[in-house]
Design a protein around this motif. Structure first.
Motif, PDB file in Angstrom:
ATOM      1  N   ASP A  94     -12.672  -2.150   5.668  1.00 61.33           N
ATOM      2  CA  ASP A  94     -11.690  -2.756   4.758  1.00 61.33           C
ATOM      3  C   ASP A  94     -10.894  -3.861   5.447  1.00 61.33           C
ATOM      4  O   ASP A  94     -10.586  -4.894   4.840  1.00 61.33           O
ATOM      5  CB  ASP A  94     -10.734  -1.691   4.217  1.00 61.33           C
ATOM      6  N   GLU A  95     -10.577  -3.660   6.726  1.00 58.66           N
ATOM      7  CA  GLU A  95      -9.831  -4.679   7.473  1.00 58.66           C
ATOM      8  C   GLU A  95     -10.639  -5.968   7.617  1.00 58.66           C
ATOM      9  O   GLU A  95     -10.128  -7.067   7.444  1.00 58.66           O
ATOM     10  CB  GLU A  95      -9.442  -4.144   8.854  1.00 58.66           C
ATOM     11  N   TYR A  96     -11.917  -5.815   7.937  1.00 60.29           N
ATOM     12  CA  TYR A  96     -12.788  -6.990   8.075  1.00 60.29           C
ATOM     13  C   TYR A  96     -13.035  -7.658   6.722  1.00 60.29           C
ATOM     14  O   TYR A  96     -13.204  -8.874   6.636  1.00 60.29           O
ATOM     15  CB  TYR A  96     -14.119  -6.599   8.717  1.00 60.29           C
ATOM     16  N   THR A  97     -13.064  -6.852   5.661  1.00 61.70           N
ATOM     17  CA  THR A  97     -13.297  -7.391   4.323  1.00 61.70           C
ATOM     18  C   THR A  97     -12.194  -8.377   3.932  1.00 61.70           C
ATOM     19  O   THR A  97     -12.457  -9.413   3.307  1.00 61.70           O
ATOM     20  CB  THR A  97     -13.380  -6.258   3.289  1.00 61.70           C
ATOM     21  N   LYS A  98     -10.966  -8.058   4.299  1.00 65.43           N
ATOM     22  CA  LYS A  98      -9.846  -8.953   3.997  1.00 65.43           C
ATOM     23  C   LYS A  98     -10.047 -10.322   4.649  1.00 65.43           C
ATOM     24  O   LYS A  98      -9.736 -11.358   4.065  1.00 65.43           O
ATOM     25  CB  LYS A  98      -8.528  -8.347   4.508  1.00 65.43           C
ATOM     26  N   GLU A  99     -10.570 -10.320   5.878  1.00 65.50           N
ATOM     27  CA  GLU A  99     -10.725 -11.557   6.636  1.00 65.50           C
ATOM     28  C   GLU A  99     -11.945 -12.369   6.209  1.00 65.50           C
ATOM     29  O   GLU A  99     -11.944 -13.594   6.298  1.00 65.50           O
ATOM     30  CB  GLU A  99     -10.818 -11.230   8.130  1.00 65.50           C
ATOM     31  N   TYR A 100     -12.992 -11.677   5.741  1.00 68.39           N
ATOM     32  CA  TYR A 100     -14.245 -12.354   5.393  1.00 68.39           C
ATOM     33  C   TYR A 100     -14.622 -12.056   3.941  1.00 68.39           C
ATOM     34  O   TYR A 100     -15.744 -11.651   3.647  1.00 68.39           O
ATOM     35  CB  TYR A 100     -15.364 -11.901   6.343  1.00 68.39           C
ATOM     36  N   LYS A 101     -13.683 -12.282   3.053  1.00 64.64           N
ATOM     37  CA  LYS A 101     -13.857 -11.880   1.657  1.00 64.64           C
ATOM     38  C   LYS A 101     -15.044 -12.572   0.987  1.00 64.64           C
ATOM     39  O   LYS A 101     -15.807 -11.937   0.245  1.00 64.64           O
ATOM     40  CB  LYS A 101     -12.578 -12.170   0.868  1.00 64.64           C
ATOM     41  N   GLU A 102     -15.239 -13.863   1.249  1.00 62.87           N
ATOM     42  CA  GLU A 102     -16.317 -14.598   0.591  1.00 62.87           C
ATOM     43  C   GLU A 102     -17.684 -14.019   0.943  1.00 62.87           C
ATOM     44  O   GLU A 102     -18.534 -13.813   0.075  1.00 62.87           O
ATOM     45  CB  GLU A 102     -16.260 -16.077   0.973  1.00 62.87           C
TER      46      GLU A 102
ATOM     47  N   ASP B 114     -18.034 -10.424  -0.509  1.00 61.95           N
ATOM     48  CA  ASP B 114     -18.312 -10.478  -1.947  1.00 61.95           C
ATOM     49  C   ASP B 114     -19.775 -10.789  -2.197  1.00 61.95           C
ATOM     50  O   ASP B 114     -20.410 -10.197  -3.112  1.00 61.95           O
ATOM     51  CB  ASP B 114     -17.431 -11.549  -2.620  1.00 61.95           C
TER      52      ASP B 114
END
Length: 342
Positions: free
Chosen positions: A324-332, A335
């Motif tokens: 989840d932490e990495y998802t915030k940083e690399y959202k594009e 997704d």
């Protein structure tokens, strides 16, 4: 009678013509005549570096790529494949590719995050649920965007190659996620891998790949993680006979060309090289499947215990806060990975 003066002028003219002819077209071997116009096409001999042995699937993919390029360029573009790290380790080869001293290389995508950080999420655990999921992503717009994003670092990504999935193996029993707690696991040096081990309660032990066998022998580490062909070819299975198939990472390989070499090519030759790279993927993936099948049989015959995980929820739940932490940083990118689910 022709005068001596005229004879001298004629001789001088012929001599000058010979000199000019000798100086032109240094890289040209093929000449096509079209009416009164001559079209000259340059020829090249390039090098492609790979750190795996000659029979490894990536090297067989490299060779298919080279064969297609030579065939489609009518022999003008030759690519010599150098396996077994003959031209240096991945790091040094990558530096030479950036300089244009080596024109092509095949490299794992993990180190490429240093040059384009959007590659980082590809190393997150359990983000690709299957081989189909991975290739849906790689063959999509974001997969292409990642390759093109390397140009700012003087490289151009041409195609992705298969590297299977990575799982854990150990000198100690491995039946569930709890068994990893407290175990010293060798990982590649990266923040993701260290965070991953911490999330599972294991102790991350980064070290060079070549030191893993002796570290398993001496107990410096309890285990490591990799794909089946690597567990086989490295002989790690001789010391670590407990394998748990959690398929935590599916990290692709990348076929690269130096931007220096790319810019030398005509638009026509660029299309030949790019399409040949894409067309070589089918051969590489087929060879990977065969190699993996042989490795599985060899490992089972050698007494390695295979434990296939049927319920990944305890594993994915353990790493969810980290992912989840990495998802915030690399959202594009994340997704795009989500959208690529079969």
């Amino acid at each position: 009678m022709i005068s001596k003066k005229f004879t001298g002028i004629l001789a001088a003219t012929l001599l000058m013509g010979t000199i000019l002819a000798a100086c032109g077209g240094k890289e040209t071997t093929n000449t096509k005549s079209e009416g009164n116009k001559e079209e000259e096409k340059p020829s090249y001999t390039f090098r492609l570096a790979d750190n795996q042995p000659p029979d490894y699937p990536t090297v067989l993919g490299d060779k298919k790529f080279a064969e297609l390029v030579e065939e489609r360029s009518d022999g003008r573009i030759k690519i010599e494949v150098y396996p077994s790290a003959q031209l240096g380790d991945e790091k040094s080869v990558l530096e030479q590719v950036q300089l244009g001293a080596i024109e092509f290389t095949r490299i794992n995508s993990s180190p490429l995050a240093e040059f384009n950080n959007q590659f980082t999420p590809l190393g997150l655990p359990y983000v690709f649920e299957s081989e189909d999921h991975l290739w849906n992503f790689l063959n999509g717009d974001m997969g292409t965007k990642l390759l093109d994003g390397l140009e700012q670092s003087k490289m151009k990504g041409l195609a992705y190659y298969d590297s299977g999935s990575r799982s854990f193996y150990s000198t100690k029993p491995l039946e569930n996620v709890e068994d990893l707690k407290g175990q010293k696991i060798r990982v590649q040096q990266s923040k993701i891998n260290i965070d991953f081990m911490a999330a599972l309660g294991a102790s991350a032990t980064p070290m060079p790949y070549g030191e893993v066998f002796s570290a398993l022998q001496t107990g410096i580490i309890d285990g490591a993680e990799n794909n089946l062909p690597s567990l086989d070819s490295s002989n790690h299975y001789q010391e670590a006979k407990n394998l748990i198939l959690d398929h935590h990472q599916r990290i692709p390989e990348v076929l690269l060309i130096s931007k220096v070499a790319w810019d030398k090519l005509s638009e026509e030759d660029q299309k030949i090289v790019k399409q040949a790279a894409l067309d070589s993927v089918e051969t590489q993936r087929a060879e990977w499947d065969k190699y993996e099948e042989r490795s599985e049989k060899k490992l089972k015959d050698a007494g390695v215990t295979f434990n296939e995980i049927k319920d990944l929820k305890p594993w994915t739940n353990a790493v969810k806060p980290m992912v989840d932490e990495y998802t915030k940083e690399y959202k594009e990118v994340m997704d795009a990975i989500e959208e690529a689910r079969p």
